[in-house]
Write a protein that holds these residues in place. Structure first.
Motif: not given
Length: 189
Positions: A169-181
């Motif tokens: 998993e790249d950081f961008g994917t983790a960031l987008r998920l966290a931003l959505d949450e």
């Protein structure tokens, strides 16, 4: 005569991290770091203000985030402008190749209250830089500050998840998920 070797800054950072992990932060000096990197004390101070700063950069992230937010499309919402900048920063700084280094860095920081304090101050500065960049785009102050705080929170959550993961998993994917949450929680009443 010794040959000049490139990447003094990176060598100093790696030497500091190695020494902090081996000896502890308190028992490592600037001279120790410079010697381990094959450099002199003067070279160390050309790159870093003090031994704490060797793990935290020199403020270039703040300036980079500001430029990326400024470069966002004119019709981007404050959250989209910030998210795009954080995503681009993550692609540059939080790569699979750096995951091991960043995990070791975080372990050293977690073991030392002085470094924890420096990290907290750096994070506050980064949040303030995001808010300032948004206000320079014409975003009202309260909106800019709340957006910056949400982005900082999402970034911390994303970093914790990304650094703990063992997958690709790249950081961008983790960031987008966290931003959505974070955005969903902030919108809930």
């Amino acid at each position: 005569m010794a040959r000049w070797k490139p990447n003094a800054r990176e060598r100093l950072t790696q030497a500091a991290l190695d020494l902090f992990a081996e000896r502890g932060y308190e028992d490592t000096t600037v001279i120790d770091i410079a010697q381990r990197a094959g450099l002199g004390k003067t070279t160390f101070f050309r790159h870093f203000q003090d031994k704490r700063e060797v793990l935290f950069g020199d403020g270039t992230l703040d300036a980079l985030l500001g430029r990326m937010i400024a470069a966002a499309p004119p019709d981007a919402t404050p959250l989209d402008a910030m998210a795009g900048a954080l995503d681009a920063l993550g692609q540059r700084s939080f790569t699979a190749a750096r995951r091991g280094f960043l995990a070791r860095r975080q372990a050293v920081i977690a073991a030392n209250p002085e470094l924890q304090e420096r990290e907290a101050l750096k994070n506050l500065g980064l949040t303030a830089s995001i808010a300032k960049a948004l206000m320079e785009r014409g975003v009202p102050e309260v909106t800019a500050r709340v957006t910056a705080e949400l982005g900082a929170l999402a970034s911390r959550i994303a970093y914790e998840r990304w650094s703990a993961s063992t997958g690709d998993e790249d950081f961008g994917t983790a960031l987008r998920l966290a931003l959505d949450e974070v955005q969903a929680v902030s919108a809930a009443r």
